[in-house]
Design a protein around this motif. Structure first.
Motif, short mmCIF file in Angstrom:
data_model
loop_
_atom_site.label_atom_id
_atom_site.label_comp_id
_atom_site.label_asym_id
_atom_site.label_seq_id
_atom_site.Cartn_x
_atom_site.Cartn_y
_atom_site.Cartn_z
N THR A 1 -6.92 10.93 -11.46
CA THR A 1 -8.11 10.30 -11.72
C THR A 1 -8.46 10.26 -13.25
O THR A 1 -8.86 9.31 -13.76
CB THR A 1 -9.22 10.71 -10.86
OG1 THR A 1 -9.56 11.86 -11.22
CG2 THR A 1 -9.04 10.54 -9.22
N ASP B 1 -15.09 8.33 -8.72
CA ASP B 1 -13.99 9.03 -9.50
C ASP B 1 -13.33 8.28 -10.56
O ASP B 1 -12.80 8.93 -11.62
CB ASP B 1 -12.83 9.20 -8.40
CG ASP B 1 -13.15 10.22 -7.28
OD1 ASP B 1 -14.37 10.84 -7.49
OD2 ASP B 1 -12.57 10.48 -6.39
N ILE B 2 -13.50 6.92 -10.83
CA ILE B 2 -13.09 6.35 -11.86
C ILE B 2 -13.93 5.86 -13.06
O ILE B 2 -13.73 6.04 -14.17
CB ILE B 2 -12.05 4.94 -11.78
CG1 ILE B 2 -11.17 5.51 -10.49
CG2 ILE B 2 -11.43 4.30 -12.56
CD1 ILE B 2 -10.15 6.36 -10.91
#
Length: 283
Positions: A242, A152-153
């Motif tokens: 995010t 997600d990052i």
């Protein structure tokens, strides 16, 4: 073709070629490690150890993944060995850190010194939301935290996360779903920026301390996260966070020094650091 030639030299044992390839993703690797271990000195040590181990084992790189993924696997294993010696963070870690700072004039003064004299001592709410994301992710089991941050990052494909964690695709997807649900739940209960019933209002408090002339409500409304809070559901709010976190390098942002010392205070409060004022590298 040039990269292939450099990789060929690295595989043949040329350390300068390997260093050139490693440098291309070193900053992202260090950023990733910081989100896992939350200590700059540990990040430097782990990055150095990763480089040494990767170069030592470069002949075993079989190109089933990118070199970056292969190196991230080595770094993740080293970070895992480091983190398994420590306990998971409680959901109220930030509350404990805030209580410690409020109760210690010396710690509070160290915050003010960093804010007023360090090049990266600015305070911005978006960077503290990034700080919160890191703290909350540390409430997860290590494999859940790794899967979440990588996907997600740092936008690693699931297949590459499978290689890094040595897990099947089904397991990795399970880790991701569980991690996102936990993160969303904790944010729902804590983040006062989007939930006025939340118990955490650190963003407003810290903004008032470090930017006393700035209208706090105006600063809140600058964030797309806040603007969209009334029209998005909880999973969409997680996605918005995010997006914000992806845009921030916790080691090189305008407020990275301030957020780092706040992080150290949090780590001290929960027992990861014995003494807030001990010399770096002695904890």
């Amino acid at each position: 073709m040039e990269q292939e030639a450099i990789l060929g030299k690295a595989l043949a044992g040329d350390i300068n070629s390997f260093q050139q390839l490693f440098a291309a993703f070193q900053n992202q690797l260090k950023s990733y490690l910081y989100r896992l271990v939350t200590d700059r000195n540990d990040v430097d040590d782990l990055t150095h150890d990763t480089f040494i181990r990767a170069f030592d084992k470069i002949a075993t790189f079989n190109r089933q993944s990118s070199l970056k993924t292969w190196v991230f696997k080595i770094a993740t294993n080293l970070a895992y060995d480091h983190l398994k010696k420590l306990r998971r963070w409680p959901a109220d870690a930030q509350d404990q850190g805030a209580a410690l700072a409020i109760g210690s004039s010396e710690i509070a003064e160290s915050f003010r010194i960093v804010h007023s004299t360090f090049n990266a001592g600015a305070y911005e709410m978006k960077e503290h939301i990034d700080f919160c994301f890191t703290c909350i992710s540390k409430t997860l089991p290590i494999e859940h935290q790794v899967a979440l941050i990588l996907k997600d990052i740092y936008d690693f494909p699931v297949k590459e996360i499978c290689l890094i964690l040595d897990k099947t695709e089904g397991v990795v997807k399970h880790l991701l779903n569980g991690s996102r649900e936990t993160m969303t739940e904790v944010f729902d209960n804590r983040c006062a920026l989007v939930n006025k019933n939340g118990v955490c209002d650190q963003c407003s408090q810290l903004n008032g301390i470090f930017n006393p002339k700035q209208d706090q409500q105006e600063e809140r409304m600058k964030l797309d996260l806040v603007k969209g809070s009334k029209k998005f559901n909880r999973s969409e709010l997680y996605d918005l966070r995010t997006v914000l976190v992806k845009a921030i390098d916790p080691l090189h942002s305008s407020g990275s020094d301030l957020q780092d010392i706040i992080m150290r205070c949090t780590r001290t409060a929960i027992g990861d650091v014995g003494d807030f004022f001990e010399k770096p590298g002695t904890n």
